[in-house]
Design a protein around this motif. Structure first.
Motif, PDB file in Angstrom:
ATOM      1  N   GLN A   9     -33.796 -39.073 -34.676  1.00 55.34           N
ATOM      2  CA  GLN A   9     -32.907 -39.679 -35.722  1.00 55.34           C
ATOM      3  C   GLN A   9     -32.908 -38.548 -36.925  1.00 55.34           C
ATOM      4  O   GLN A   9     -31.698 -38.379 -37.290  1.00 55.34           O
ATOM      5  CB  GLN A   9     -33.645 -40.718 -36.464  1.00 55.34           C
ATOM      6  CG  GLN A   9     -32.677 -41.532 -37.246  1.00 55.34           C
ATOM      7  CD  GLN A   9     -33.293 -43.045 -37.770  1.00 55.34           C
ATOM      8  OE1 GLN A   9     -34.511 -43.263 -37.402  1.00 55.34           O
ATOM      9  NE2 GLN A   9     -32.406 -43.661 -38.199  1.00 55.34           N
ATOM     10  N   ILE A  10     -33.745 -37.873 -37.171  1.00 55.87           N
ATOM     11  CA  ILE A  10     -33.672 -36.911 -38.211  1.00 55.87           C
ATOM     12  C   ILE A  10     -32.916 -35.737 -37.699  1.00 55.87           C
ATOM     13  O   ILE A  10     -32.277 -35.092 -38.317  1.00 55.87           O
ATOM     14  CB  ILE A  10     -35.122 -36.520 -38.549  1.00 55.87           C
ATOM     15  CG1 ILE A  10     -35.779 -37.261 -39.530  1.00 55.87           C
ATOM     16  CG2 ILE A  10     -35.042 -35.027 -39.577  1.00 55.87           C
ATOM     17  CD1 ILE A  10     -37.315 -37.211 -39.836  1.00 55.87           C
ATOM     18  N   LYS A  11     -33.240 -35.112 -36.466  1.00 52.38           N
ATOM     19  CA  LYS A  11     -32.389 -34.105 -36.008  1.00 52.38           C
ATOM     20  C   LYS A  11     -30.958 -34.334 -35.940  1.00 52.38           C
ATOM     21  O   LYS A  11     -30.037 -33.488 -36.008  1.00 52.38           O
ATOM     22  CB  LYS A  11     -32.866 -33.934 -34.306  1.00 52.38           C
ATOM     23  CG  LYS A  11     -33.978 -32.997 -34.524  1.00 52.38           C
ATOM     24  CD  LYS A  11     -34.038 -32.227 -32.931  1.00 52.38           C
ATOM     25  CE  LYS A  11     -35.360 -31.312 -32.503  1.00 52.38           C
ATOM     26  NZ  LYS A  11     -35.651 -31.488 -31.272  1.00 52.38           N
ATOM     27  N   SER A  12     -30.552 -35.725 -35.579  1.00 56.88           N
ATOM     28  CA  SER A  12     -29.193 -35.870 -35.521  1.00 56.88           C
ATOM     29  C   SER A  12     -28.532 -35.981 -36.748  1.00 56.88           C
ATOM     30  O   SER A  12     -27.221 -35.838 -36.955  1.00 56.88           O
ATOM     31  CB  SER A  12     -29.028 -37.339 -34.735  1.00 56.88           C
ATOM     32  OG  SER A  12     -29.281 -38.308 -35.574  1.00 56.88           O
ATOM     33  N   SER A  13     -29.332 -36.099 -37.859  1.00 62.49           N
ATOM     34  CA  SER A  13     -28.656 -36.078 -39.218  1.00 62.49           C
ATOM     35  C   SER A  13     -28.570 -34.706 -39.792  1.00 62.49           C
ATOM     36  O   SER A  13     -27.865 -34.591 -40.711  1.00 62.49           O
ATOM     37  CB  SER A  13     -29.469 -36.932 -40.093  1.00 62.49           C
ATOM     38  OG  SER A  13     -30.720 -36.269 -40.552  1.00 62.49           O
ATOM     39  N   LEU A  14     -29.081 -33.542 -39.274  1.00 63.06           N
ATOM     40  CA  LEU A  14     -29.008 -32.540 -39.718  1.00 63.06           C
ATOM     41  C   LEU A  14     -27.815 -31.526 -39.359  1.00 63.06           C
ATOM     42  O   LEU A  14     -27.599 -31.664 -38.158  1.00 63.06           O
ATOM     43  CB  LEU A  14     -30.268 -31.502 -39.212  1.00 63.06           C
ATOM     44  CG  LEU A  14     -31.620 -32.072 -39.764  1.00 63.06           C
ATOM     45  CD1 LEU A  14     -32.878 -31.191 -39.129  1.00 63.06           C
ATOM     46  CD2 LEU A  14     -32.000 -32.427 -41.043  1.00 63.06           C
ATOM     47  N   PRO A  15     -27.288 -30.942 -40.445  1.00 61.51           N
ATOM     48  CA  PRO A  15     -26.188 -29.929 -39.800  1.00 61.51           C
ATOM     49  C   PRO A  15     -26.845 -28.971 -38.807  1.00 61.51           C
ATOM     50  O   PRO A  15     -27.848 -28.668 -38.954  1.00 61.51           O
ATOM     51  CB  PRO A  15     -25.768 -29.150 -41.327  1.00 61.51           C
ATOM     52  CG  PRO A  15     -26.545 -30.084 -42.435  1.00 61.51           C
ATOM     53  CD  PRO A  15     -27.586 -30.787 -41.612  1.00 61.51           C
ATOM     54  N   GLU A  16     -25.793 -28.404 -37.918  1.00 60.41           N
ATOM     55  CA  GLU A  16     -26.245 -27.526 -37.021  1.00 60.41           C
ATOM     56  C   GLU A  16     -27.158 -26.374 -37.465  1.00 60.41           C
ATOM     57  O   GLU A  16     -27.935 -25.603 -36.708  1.00 60.41           O
ATOM     58  CB  GLU A  16     -24.925 -26.965 -36.227  1.00 60.41           C
ATOM     59  CG  GLU A  16     -25.210 -26.848 -34.816  1.00 60.41           C
ATOM     60  CD  GLU A  16     -23.973 -26.372 -33.921  1.00 60.41           C
ATOM     61  OE1 GLU A  16     -23.992 -25.537 -33.282  1.00 60.41           O
ATOM     62  OE2 GLU A  16     -22.942 -27.017 -34.542  1.00 60.41           O
ATOM     63  N   GLN A  17     -26.733 -25.836 -38.615  1.00 57.93           N
ATOM     64  CA  GLN A  17     -27.348 -24.421 -38.966  1.00 57.93           C
ATOM     65  C   GLN A  17     -28.860 -24.613 -39.664  1.00 57.93           C
ATOM     66  O   GLN A  17     -29.170 -23.749 -40.180  1.00 57.93           O
ATOM     67  CB  GLN A  17     -26.399 -23.704 -39.873  1.00 57.93           C
ATOM     68  CG  GLN A  17     -26.124 -24.165 -41.554  1.00 57.93           C
ATOM     69  CD  GLN A  17     -25.157 -25.394 -41.429  1.00 57.93           C
ATOM     70  OE1 GLN A  17     -25.019 -26.022 -40.460  1.00 57.93           O
ATOM     71  NE2 GLN A  17     -25.162 -25.991 -42.817  1.00 57.93           N
ATOM     72  N   VAL A  18     -29.209 -25.700 -39.954  1.00 57.36           N
ATOM     73  CA  VAL A  18     -30.437 -26.147 -40.414  1.00 57.36           C
ATOM     74  C   VAL A  18     -31.674 -26.532 -39.427  1.00 57.36           C
ATOM     75  O   VAL A  18     -31.555 -27.177 -38.468  1.00 57.36           O
ATOM     76  CB  VAL A  18     -30.301 -27.465 -41.219  1.00 57.36           C
ATOM     77  CG1 VAL A  18     -31.869 -27.640 -41.978  1.00 57.36           C
ATOM     78  CG2 VAL A  18     -29.197 -27.061 -42.273  1.00 57.36           C
ATOM     79  N   THR A  19     -32.509 -25.532 -39.676  1.00 57.65           N
ATOM     80  CA  THR A  19     -33.829 -25.620 -38.392  1.00 57.65           C
ATOM     81  C   THR A  19     -34.748 -26.617 -39.121  1.00 57.65           C
ATOM     82  O   THR A  19     -34.879 -26.667 -40.387  1.00 57.65           O
ATOM     83  CB  THR A  19     -34.196 -24.227 -38.692  1.00 57.65           C
ATOM     84  OG1 THR A  19     -33.395 -23.157 -38.275  1.00 57.65           O
ATOM     85  CG2 THR A  19     -35.612 -24.247 -37.543  1.00 57.65           C
ATOM     86  N   LEU A  20     -35.112 -27.409 -38.236  1.00 57.91           N
ATOM     87  CA  LEU A  20     -36.245 -28.195 -38.471  1.00 57.91           C
ATOM     88  C   LEU A  20     -37.676 -27.706 -38.119  1.00 57.91           C
ATOM     89  O   LEU A  20     -37.888 -27.555 -37.048  1.00 57.91           O
ATOM     90  CB  LEU A  20     -36.038 -29.487 -37.787  1.00 57.91           C
ATOM     91  CG  LEU A  20     -37.099 -30.807 -37.957  1.00 57.91           C
ATOM     92  CD1 LEU A  20     -37.147 -31.134 -39.087  1.00 57.91           C
ATOM     93  CD2 LEU A  20     -36.869 -31.995 -37.002  1.00 57.91           C
ATOM     94  N   VAL A  21     -38.775 -27.763 -39.299  1.00 51.08           N
ATOM     95  CA  VAL A  21     -39.839 -27.462 -38.878  1.00 51.08           C
ATOM     96  C   VAL A  21     -40.472 -28.772 -38.908  1.00 51.08           C
ATOM     97  O   VAL A  21     -40.635 -29.445 -40.155  1.00 51.08           O
ATOM     98  CB  VAL A  21     -40.789 -26.593 -40.228  1.00 51.08           C
ATOM     99  CG1 VAL A  21     -41.871 -26.336 -39.844  1.00 51.08           C
ATOM    100  CG2 VAL A  21     -39.598 -25.224 -40.079  1.00 51.08           C
ATOM    101  N   ALA A  22     -41.312 -28.959 -37.831  1.00 49.80           N
ATOM    102  CA  ALA A  22     -42.007 -30.355 -37.924  1.00 49.80           C
ATOM    103  C   ALA A  22     -43.292 -30.234 -38.651  1.00 49.80           C
ATOM    104  O   ALA A  22     -44.265 -29.305 -37.853  1.00 49.80           O
ATOM    105  CB  ALA A  22     -42.163 -30.949 -36.394  1.00 49.80           C
TER     106      ALA A  22
END
Ligand SMILES: *Cc1c(COP(=O)(O)O)cnc(C)c1O
Length: 221
Positions: A9-22
């Motif tokens: 859910q969180i990943k799908s809400s992030l713009p493409e250029q934003v990296t997710l650190v869990a």
């Protein structure tokens, strides 16, 4: 909600250029593996010992990010594998990271942590300290070959006041923009956590550090 669902859910809400650190601090390896199996490959920890234990226990295609305050004498434990150190706030620490990276024949990516919050409990540099470090680096260009500064990190004040948080994020973004025009490799802006990542992204964040919204609340007992 499961960890995998939260993550999707969180990943799908992030713009493409934003990296997710869990951000997986305090959580057991089984929880991290759930995120791994759901496709997550970047994990953030705030204690070097805990991160190293997890690094040893988990698959080797993971990128490990140190997001906490770093003690100089512990850099050696993470130098063989860490990908990005978010919380660099002194030239002394940079030199130690460089030294330990060299011993491992590696280049370690670093972010300089800026103090943007009103609280004085949070670590980080003010603008004049930032410029001092950058000046040092210019002089030392040939010395620090084993670190690469790829941007800035910051944490906003812990408050409900969205305007306050926004003001702090925008200030960090403007410092970042200035740097980025002078040093094109400084293209990463790490800001935003579970409670404020959407605001951070709207203020120009390129990397968000999200823990409790993925793994649930932490229990420090
Ligand atoms: C714990 C931590 C986070 C994640 O916080 P959450 O509110 O759980 O998303 C992000 N950044 C840093 C530096 C942290 O220590």
């Amino acid at each position: 909600m499961s960890i995998a669902n939260n993550l999707t859910q969180i990943k799908s809400s992030l713009p493409e250029q934003v990296t997710l650190v869990a951000v997986s601090k305090t959580k057991p390896v089984a929880n991290l593996m759930e995120a791994y199996d759901a496709g997550q490959r970047i994990f953030g920890e705030n204690k070097i010992q805990e991160m190293t234990d997890k690094y040893e226990a988990m698959p080797k295609d993971i990128e490990w990010h140190m997001i906490g305050h770093v003690q100089t004498n512990k850099v050696k434990y993470m130098a063989p594998y860490v990908n990005l150190v978010h919380g660099v706030d002194s030239f002394k620490l940079l030199k130690e990271i460089n030294k330990q990276a060299a011993k491992n024949n590696r280049v370690i990516n670093c972010l300089l942590q800026m103090h943007i919050a009103e609280e004085d409990t949070k670590f980080g540099l003010d603008e004049s300290e930032l410029n001092e470090i950058l000046d040092h680096l210019k002089l030392d260009k040939n010395e620090l070959k084993n670190i690469k500064i790829i941007g800035l990190m910051g944490m906003a004040t812990f408050t409900e006041d969205q305007n306050q948080i926004k003001k702090e994020f925008l200030r960090l973004k403007s410092i970042f923009d200035k740097l980025n025009t002078e040093h094109s490799q400084m293209n990463t802006l790490s800001m935003g956590m579970s409670g404020d990542y959407e605001l951070a992204i709207s203020c120009g964040s390129t990397m968000v550090r999200i823990g409790s919204s993925i793994f649930g609340n932490r229990n420090y007992q």
